[in-house]
Motif scaffolding. Structure first.
Motif: not given
Length: 83
Positions: A41-43, A48-53
């Motif tokens: 469910x995480x981008x 937002x995906x870059x921050x999650x990564x």
């Protein structure tokens, strides 16, 4: 990865077998992710995906540094809760 170790690797759930054999930290990203609850469910794209990564990679490396600091007796790295 057995002859030339790396700092970490990125993979899906099937990478956990490589992680078990090599003991190299793994960042779980991609499809399928059967062994983690709702991680899909995480981008992983866009801002937002870059921050999650970035968050996943840094936390994986910090976990590994914390795990190794107690074993190898490194004194210049402290991961105590209170300093």
């Amino acid at each position: 990865m057995f002859t030339e170790p790396v700092d970490f690797f990125v993979g899906n759930s099937y990478g956990k077998y490589l992680w078990r054999d090599t003991k190299i930290p793994m960042v779980r990203i991609g499809y399928p992710l059967f062994d983690r609850h709702h991680l899909h469910r995480y981008a992983t794209l866009g801002y937002q995906g870059g921050l999650n990564l970035l968050n996943w990679v840094v936390n994986t490396l910090l976990d590994e540094m914390d795990r190794n600091s107690n074993i190898t007796g490194v004194t210049d790295i402290s991961f105590d809760l209170i300093r």
